[in-house]
Design an enzyme around this catalytic site. Structure first.
Site, PDB file in Angstrom:
ATOM      1  N   THR A   1       9.864  11.749 -10.795  1.00 27.06           N
ATOM      2  CA  THR A   1      10.788  10.609 -10.855  1.00 27.06           C
ATOM      3  C   THR A   1      10.787  10.082 -12.284  1.00 27.06           C
ATOM      4  OG1 THR A   1       9.059   9.060 -10.166  1.00 27.06           O
ATOM      5  CG2 THR A   1      10.417  10.020  -8.433  1.00 27.06           C
TER       6      THR A   1
ATOM      7  N   GLY B   1       0.868  -1.183   0.000  1.00 27.39           N
ATOM      8  CA  GLY B   1       0.000   0.000   0.000  1.00 27.39           C
ATOM      9  C   GLY B   1       0.901   1.228   0.000  1.00 27.39           C
ATOM     10  N   LYS B   2       0.659   2.135  -0.935  1.00 24.85           N
ATOM     11  CA  LYS B   2       1.618   3.234  -1.103  1.00 24.85           C
ATOM     12  C   LYS B   2       1.831   4.038   0.180  1.00 24.85           C
ATOM     13  CE  LYS B   2       0.535   3.588  -5.989  1.00 24.85           C
ATOM     14  NZ  LYS B   2       1.620   2.699  -6.419  1.00 24.85           N
ATOM     15  N   GLY B   3       0.721   4.378   0.848  1.00 20.18           N
ATOM     16  CA  GLY B   3       0.852   5.188   2.057  1.00 20.18           C
ATOM     17  C   GLY B   3       1.671   4.485   3.122  1.00 20.18           C
TER      18      GLY B   3
ATOM     19  N   ASN C   1       5.485  10.379 -11.009  1.00 21.88           N
ATOM     20  CA  ASN C   1       6.361   9.789 -12.022  1.00 21.88           C
ATOM     21  C   ASN C   1       5.933  10.310 -13.396  1.00 21.88           C
ATOM     22  OD1 ASN C   1       4.192   8.236 -12.893  1.00 21.88           O
ATOM     23  ND2 ASN C   1       4.868   6.382 -11.840  1.00 21.88           N
TER      24      ASN C   1
ATOM     25  N   GLY D   1       8.989   3.772  -5.896  1.00 31.77           N
ATOM     26  CA  GLY D   1       8.462   5.144  -5.876  1.00 31.77           C
ATOM     27  C   GLY D   1       8.137   5.580  -4.453  1.00 31.77           C
ATOM     28  N   ASP D   2       7.642   4.659  -3.656  1.00 30.83           N
ATOM     29  CA  ASP D   2       7.303   4.982  -2.268  1.00 30.83           C
ATOM     30  C   ASP D   2       8.569   5.256  -1.449  1.00 30.83           C
ATOM     31  OD1 ASP D   2       4.644   4.491  -2.952  1.00 30.83           O
ATOM     32  OD2 ASP D   2       4.883   2.357  -2.546  1.00 30.83           O
TER      33      ASP D   2
END
Ligand code: RIB
Length: 306
Positions: A221, A44-46, A186, A252-253
């Site tokens: 990014t 999960g990104k968060g 991105n 990315g995270d």
């Protein structure tokens, strides 16, 4: 590294249980491919960003939703095991978010997310006092935008820095971008934000066109090309660090967390970009999202290596 006051950071975003399969190539429509053993790992990104920031030395609180199920309990436990406060991770009746992830031989991935409980994170769930008492508030887009808006308005009123990771790609209203001190995206997300194809080499111009106020910083990014940042008076570019890529899930995270913590260590955008690229690069060297997040020592070693 100079002595520093510990950064207090709050993260709003998804908690997902990632189900990852390595495949020889990403399946095309209608195709069945045989892959390796299933890897189940917190994602999960968060919450990936929260874990990465904690690993880099920040004091972290997570704001999110899980289901009243085994995945939900496991994800919350996993965050607590690395010192993250889950006081604001509430359980609800929807199932915990799940991500189905394919990773090919080059480490590239394709992800489908079932958001489940993440969709139940509501504006009234935002802990106003806790947000006002933090140094920086970071959000990613796998939860309702109205909740991020509410939290960012509270943060703004309290003088708390706001960082939006505009992922996954989603068109955003101008007023939302106006609430962000830093926007990180991105190349795909940048194209969605500006509403047109962004030709290779035109990222600076596209990022500049999104900037709404003088102090705002746009960060893009660029994968194998590193990252860039556009502020009112400068364009800063950072090439990638040389690493052996195994799995890009969560890179990315890790970048977001590296940028946020790096900015705290050193107010300059250049060092923050370096931290972001180093953290993102290191996250590609191991499988999974949260299991691949680097620690501070590992990051410093890479920063000092070149
Ligand atoms: O950025 C990677 C994350 O995207 C994965 O952990 C998955 O859960 C999806 O949210």
């Amino acid at each position: 590294m100079p002595p520093f006051a510990q950064l207090r950071a709050a993260f709003i975003g998804a908690l997902n249980m990632d189900q990852i399969v390595r495949v020889p190539q990403l399946p095309r429509p209608g195709e069945t491919v045989l892959g390796g053993d299933l890897l189940r790992a917190p994602g999960g990104k968060g919450s990936n960003q929260a874990v990465a920031a904690a690993g880099l030395g920040a004091s972290v609180a997570m704001i999110g939703r899980v289901g009243r199920d085994a995945f939900g309990r496991e994800l919350s436990r996993s965050l607590r095991s690395v010192g993250i406060s889950t006081r604001w991770v509430r359980a609800c009746e929807r199932p915990t978010g799940t991500a189905l992830i394919f990773v090919d031989q080059r480490g590239e991935n394709a992800i489908a997310v079932s958001p489940g409980a993440n969709e139940q994170l509501l504006p009234e769930d935002m802990p106003r006092r806790a947000i006002a008492a933090t140094d920086v508030l970071v959000a990613a887009l796998e939860v309702p935008l109205a909740s991020i808006e509410e939290a960012f308005r509270v943060a703004r009123a309290a003088g708390v820095r706001t960082v939006l990771n505009a992922a996954p790609a989603q068109a955003l209203p101008g007023w939302m971008l106006e609430l962000c001190d830093v926007v990180i995206c991105n190349e795909t997300e940048l194209a969605t934000l500006v509403g047109r194809v962004v030709p290779l080499g035109s990222e600076v111009e596209a990022a500049r066109s999104l900037r709404g106020f003088a102090e705002q910083v746009m960060v893009v990014t660029l994968g194998e090309r590193g990252a860039l940042a556009v502020s009112h008076d400068a364009v800063v570019e950072q090439p990638p660090f040389a690493v052996r890529v195994v799995d890009t899930v969560g890179a990315g995270d890790a970048f977001v967390a590296g940028f946020v913590v790096g900015r705290w260590f050193d107010a300059g955008i250049g060092p923050a970009l370096r931290w972001g690229c180093a953290a993102g690069g290191l996250a590609t060297t191991r499988p999974g999202a949260q299991p691949s997040m680097p620690g501070l020592g590992q990051l410093e070693a890479l920063l000092n290596s070149g």
